[in-house]
Design a protein around this motif. Sequence first.
Motif, short mmCIF file in Angstrom:
data_model
loop_
_atom_site.label_atom_id
_atom_site.label_comp_id
_atom_site.label_asym_id
_atom_site.label_seq_id
_atom_site.Cartn_x
_atom_site.Cartn_y
_atom_site.Cartn_z
N PHE A 88 22.13 -4.12 -0.56
CA PHE A 88 20.70 -3.86 0.85
C PHE A 88 19.97 -3.53 0.31
O PHE A 88 19.33 -3.58 -1.31
CB PHE A 88 21.23 -2.02 1.19
N ILE A 89 18.72 -3.87 0.85
CA ILE A 89 16.72 -4.19 0.34
C ILE A 89 16.11 -2.92 0.43
O ILE A 89 16.09 -2.69 1.81
CB ILE A 89 16.63 -5.53 1.32
N ARG A 90 15.42 -2.45 -0.04
CA ARG A 90 14.23 -1.22 -0.30
C ARG A 90 12.98 -1.89 -0.84
O ARG A 90 12.84 -2.60 -2.07
CB ARG A 90 14.60 -0.29 -0.74
N ASP A 91 11.90 -1.65 0.39
CA ASP A 91 10.52 -2.02 -0.21
C ASP A 91 9.93 -0.87 -0.10
O ASP A 91 9.61 0.35 0.18
CB ASP A 91 9.66 -2.78 0.51
N LEU A 92 9.75 -0.14 -1.59
CA LEU A 92 9.19 1.22 -1.84
C LEU A 92 7.67 0.71 -2.07
O LEU A 92 7.12 -0.02 -2.71
CB LEU A 92 9.39 0.89 -3.77
N ARG A 93 6.44 2.03 -1.67
CA ARG A 93 5.84 2.14 -1.26
C ARG A 93 5.36 2.43 -2.55
O ARG A 93 5.67 2.53 -4.02
CB ARG A 93 5.35 2.68 -0.79
N PRO A 94 3.91 2.24 -3.11
CA PRO A 94 3.69 2.96 -4.74
C PRO A 94 3.36 4.47 -4.47
O PRO A 94 3.12 4.91 -3.67
CB PRO A 94 1.94 2.72 -4.15
N GLY A 95 4.18 5.48 -5.50
CA GLY A 95 4.65 5.79 -6.21
C GLY A 95 6.44 6.30 -5.32
O GLY A 95 6.49 7.15 -5.72
N GLU A 96 6.81 5.70 -4.32
CA GLU A 96 7.90 5.75 -4.14
C GLU A 96 8.53 5.71 -5.16
O GLU A 96 9.32 4.69 -5.39
CB GLU A 96 8.09 5.10 -2.63
#
Length: 247
Positions: free
Chosen positions: A161-169
Amino acid sequence: MARLQFGQSHCQIEGTTVPVVDFSLAQQDMVYFSHHTLLWTDPATRLANMSMRGGWKRMKAGMPLIMMEAHGPGHMALSDNHAGEVIALPLQHGQQMWVREHRFLCATGNIRYDWDQTHIWYVTGTGDDKETHYPMGQYGDIFTATDRPGLLLLHSPGNTFIRDLRPGESLLIQPSSLLYRDVSVNVHMHLEYPRNMGFAFWHPRWSYRNIWVRLTGPGRVAVQSIFERPENTDTIQNSSYATHHRW
């Protein structure tokens, strides 16, 4: 079947339960891989050894001492001999990716391979019973696309499973479930001490706890569905830098 182009060559990911990567290599193209993953090759494909640095440390850590190179023209196929998924990870020029040890399947010749300690650890016991644990593994692989885009192929147990984390997330995961991450993603250990019978005043060195890894963006992370839970019965005496405690 997924068909992937790299240089003048291409490969196909075939099968479902135990997938295989089938390569058609052009004259000027090369891939490298762990020797135990070679499933078949035709006589035209030129194979050679690719020695790795830090042989003594690699042997102690259970990492491969020798990689193999396959030079075209020719055909060959690789398999990790385990159920799961083959993950195709294109890397742009200059892009760098951290990968969990023993998940590497192969890479194109322009991707530089290195390795480093994970720096995620904790210590249990004292005296002769003192033991250091590495819930993410002691070492991780680092891959960098050097002069042009390249292709990295990984084998992931179970599903990915892929997640793209935002800055600070941030995201809490089981330590051994991390498959890969952008090097821009920060990692540290996260310990949770559940309440028991209404009492919340737990000391960090009390025995029962949940061990997580906290990932903080920005960047992409991949999590595999098969993992090993860290032992949570022995008292933690010490842990890696920036460990977060929560009660």
